[in-house]
Structures are given as structure tokens and as C-alpha cells.
Write an enzyme that holds these catalytic residues in place. Sequence first.
Site, PDB file in Angstrom:
ATOM      1  N   LYS A 152       0.850  -1.199   0.000  1.00  0.00           N
ATOM      2  CA  LYS A 152       0.000   0.000   0.000  1.00  0.00           C
ATOM      3  C   LYS A 152       0.884   1.247   0.000  1.00  0.00           C
ATOM      4  O   LYS A 152       1.900   1.292   0.719  1.00  0.00           O
ATOM      5  CB  LYS A 152      -0.899  -0.029   1.244  1.00  0.00           C
ATOM      6  CG  LYS A 152      -1.929   1.085   1.297  1.00  0.00           C
ATOM      7  CD  LYS A 152      -2.805   0.986   2.558  1.00  0.00           C
ATOM      8  CE  LYS A 152      -3.922   2.013   2.566  1.00  0.00           C
ATOM      9  NZ  LYS A 152      -4.782   1.934   3.768  1.00  0.00           N
ATOM     10  N   SER A 162      -9.746   2.090   2.646  1.00  0.00           N
ATOM     11  CA  SER A 162      -8.830   2.798   1.795  1.00  0.00           C
ATOM     12  C   SER A 162      -7.797   1.914   1.091  1.00  0.00           C
ATOM     13  O   SER A 162      -7.148   2.386   0.163  1.00  0.00           O
ATOM     14  CB  SER A 162      -8.081   3.847   2.625  1.00  0.00           C
ATOM     15  OG  SER A 162      -7.298   3.227   3.618  1.00  0.00           O
ATOM     16  N   SER A 165     -10.217  -0.167   6.897  1.00  0.00           N
ATOM     17  CA  SER A 165      -9.607  -0.094   5.563  1.00  0.00           C
ATOM     18  C   SER A 165      -8.908  -1.343   5.062  1.00  0.00           C
ATOM     19  O   SER A 165      -8.511  -1.390   3.900  1.00  0.00           O
ATOM     20  CB  SER A 165      -8.614   1.057   5.510  1.00  0.00           C
ATOM     21  OG  SER A 165      -9.306   2.258   5.274  1.00  0.00           O
TER      22      SER A 165
END
Length: 494
Positions: free
Chosen positions: A79, A159, A183
Site C-alpha cells: 500500500k 482505503s 480499511s
Amino acid sequence: MSTSLTSLTIADARAQLGDRSISARELAESHIAGIEASRALNAFVSETADRAIADAARADARLAKGDAGVLEGIPVAIKDLFCTKGVLSTAGSHILNGFVPAYESTVTANMWREGAVMLGKTNMDEFAMGSSNETSYYGPVLNPWRRPGDNRDLVPGGSSGGSAAAVAAQLCLGATGTDTGGSIRQPAAFTGTVGLKPTYGRCSRWGIVAFASSLDQAGPMTRTVGDAAIMLKAMAGYDAKDSTSVDVAVPDYESVLEDSVKGLRIGIPAEYRIDGTPAEIVALWESGIAWLKDAGAEIVAVSLPHTKYALPAYYIVAPAEASSNLARYDGVRYGLRVDQGDLTEMYEATRAAGFGAEVKRRILIGTYVLSAGYYDAYYLQAQKVRTLIADDFKQAWQKVDVLLTPTTPEPAFGVGEKSDDPVAMYLNDILTVPANMAGLPALSLPAGLSSQGLPLGLQVVGRAFDEETVLRVGRALERAAAFDGRPAPWWRSS
Ligand code: GLN
């Protein structure tokens, strides 16, 4: 290009790398080809093919010497919230334009030490604020899943939507995510993948761009529960550089995975049956209950009376911490700088141009709830509520070993469907936020399909630092659910 290499689990890839029936290099190459053919998903901010090939060569050498780490030769995606030395790290924000860290986050450093191969940095909601991956400066990520017979684009959740999409579309064998309010778990549920938010303090936050420091936690995103166990082992561990990292031993999660759940007590919290939850989600929850009962677990009704205050309290605490954390982006030391007028005008112009609308909304809410006149009414009150939520869980642990709930109140929704309605967007976190508020480990695994053919997740929440039981129950559910859905690859260019 072999698609079979990209459909392996981490456990299978490890076995085949171990007996040298495949090489880390060919495994990396097949994933690189998959990523290049899948740019329509917009899952990556940066692709690091050269780095992957170099990592794979090192992995092959270590494998040949019999000196392999836990993730030796396993291609992973990271990420873009994790700082990676020498590799652009953006947090999905324009304000980190061109930021190439001079240091490596502890979690990724742990993974490289164990031999993982880096394929690239995944797209995400700006500063991890969002539930749909539509707030990224680099554009929305698309969910590899669509409703059968309907070619409208769906969100992958957020997210960590780029990581979830990459895992679901077989662009990597596993990916890192972070979870502040859901997330990791919500995008896992939306993409038919597995996501584990560990206990707060289990994985170091050092080198991860901060959103809400008392809630943020890194964790694995994979296609199976077993793979999450393997990845967590490599990611976790005490780190003196993070003062909230906890110095407890990291167990061998894999070794307990197949243990029976017989005799375990599974709590079913009444308050998670939110009004308006679709019948099919309630039905899936009931299937989960039945599967665990069949496996010999005991089902116990429990009450977590303050659940309904978790989301409003979260949306005070998280923006408050964010407004403080994001004060550092001023155009002086790194990232974007918009030169204009005097120093104050430069700050203002930089922040106005660098932050997107959702981030600005959070900064406004955060500074408001921390302001002198409102601190007691909002922030202090929310902290008290947070204690009550944590106490609810403590009471529950007297009676049960884990809790079973759905992960989200609905399956993946359409791109653009909620972007104008922040409250509707925030409601997506209603079932995931309480575990963050209490710092507890929680897993989402795919357990079935909606009537429209989209994946649905079940969530297992456990006691602090008891990821072992969470994973064991997750594995029992995975076995019973036998979810083998895969999205049809409409996005592939070749
Ligand atoms: N969707 C939640 C938010 O926008 C949670 C985000 C997260 O866990 N990073 O705050």
C-alpha cells in the site's frame, strides 16, 4: 505468461519454490505481466518491475543455498502509505508529490528481510481516508468484480482498495494494507479476499504515513486465511522505534490454523444487527453461525451496548488526530510546494493545492473538535465513549472467545454512487470501526455471494493479541464456506 503461477496461494508458492519446481524469477515475471495487462484497474501508483526482478534473483540464490526466509520469493504489493526507501511513496495524495523516502517502514523492512519480492505500490484513498478508493489523487481503483451481466464499474472499497483489487485480480500473492476504521477488512469484503487487522501494537507503525495514530494498524491482505497467517508472522514484531509497539512474542500463526474450534465460544452481538441490513447479509451471518456450530463451537448471544456510538466517536477521534498529523505537510521539507507570497501564503497555497476535498473535510472537522470551546463537548466526550466501547468488549470476553459478525452492511457499490454523500460513505464502517476503537484484532473472509453475484464478508473479532484464535475460527469458516468465486477478467488488455 502462465496464469497458473498467479493463482497460487502463498503456501503453495512457498512449497513449489522450496522444492525448486518453480523459480522466484518466473513467479515475479508472471505477476509483472499480469500487472501490465491490468492497468485498467488502476490498482498501482508505482510498478517496480526492475526491483521485483532483482529481489527475485536474490531470493533464488537464497533458496538454492537453503537459506530461505518466511516469504522468500513471494511477490507482494505494498500500500502506498508505507514508506519504501528509494521508491516514490505518495499516500494517494498530491501533497506528497515526488516524495522518495530515505528510509524504509519497519513492516516492509521485516518483509524484505524474510525474502518477499516487491511488485509495486498500490493505490489508496488519500491519506487512507475513505471507503471506496475514490479520494486518491491518482484516480479511483476499480473493483475486479462486476455484477454478472452488468458492466458498470464498482468500487473495491477503501482505503486499501488498490491492495484488495491487486490480490483479487491475481496481480500479487499478497499485499499490505492499513486499517484505521476498516480499511483492510471492508475492501477485503468487497473484493472476495481475506484481510486481517491485527491488534493495535502488533505491527510497528514506524514509517507508515500517519492518519489517526491511536487507531492505525498494518495488516495482511491475501486470498486465503492461511496466507494471512504466513504474512502476519513476517510483518509483526516489537519495534523500539514505535512507542506503541508491544513487546510480546509473535506466535507461529500457521501451526494452529487447522486446530478444531470445538468448545470455543462464539459471541453473536445483538447490536450488530443494524436496521436496514439486507436480508442476504443477515442470512450469511446465520450460515456462519451454523457452520461454527456444526464444527463443535458453542454459540452465545452477547450485548455490546455502546456499539451505536462507535461510528460517531470514531469520526471525532480520527479527524482530530488526522488534523494534528497532517499539520506537517507545509511545503518546506518534502513533497509539493507552491511558492507564493510570504511564508504563510506559501503554506496556504501548498495545502490548498495539495490536499483533496475529503482530507480538507477531515482537517476542518478535526480542528473544530479540538478547538478550545468544543474540546470537552466533542473530543473529550468521544474519548470517554471509546473507553465504554472497550469495556463492552472486555465484558464480552468473560463469556466468549471471539465474536462473529458481518464485515459490511452491503456489498460493493457503484463508482460515484456515494461520493457526494459523506455520511452514507461513513456508514460503511459501522461494523468495522468498533474493533479499531478497542484496538482488537479482526479478520474478514469471503463467505458467499450476494443475490447480485458480489462477494460478501464475515468478520471475526478476538481478544487483544489473540490473532491465533481469530485465524483459527476464520479457517474453520473458510473451510465450511468453500468460497471459490473469482471475478471474470474483463479488465485484461491481453
Ligand atoms: N473509511 C474509514 C475512514 O474513512 C476508515 C479508513 C481507514 O481505515 N483507513 O476513515
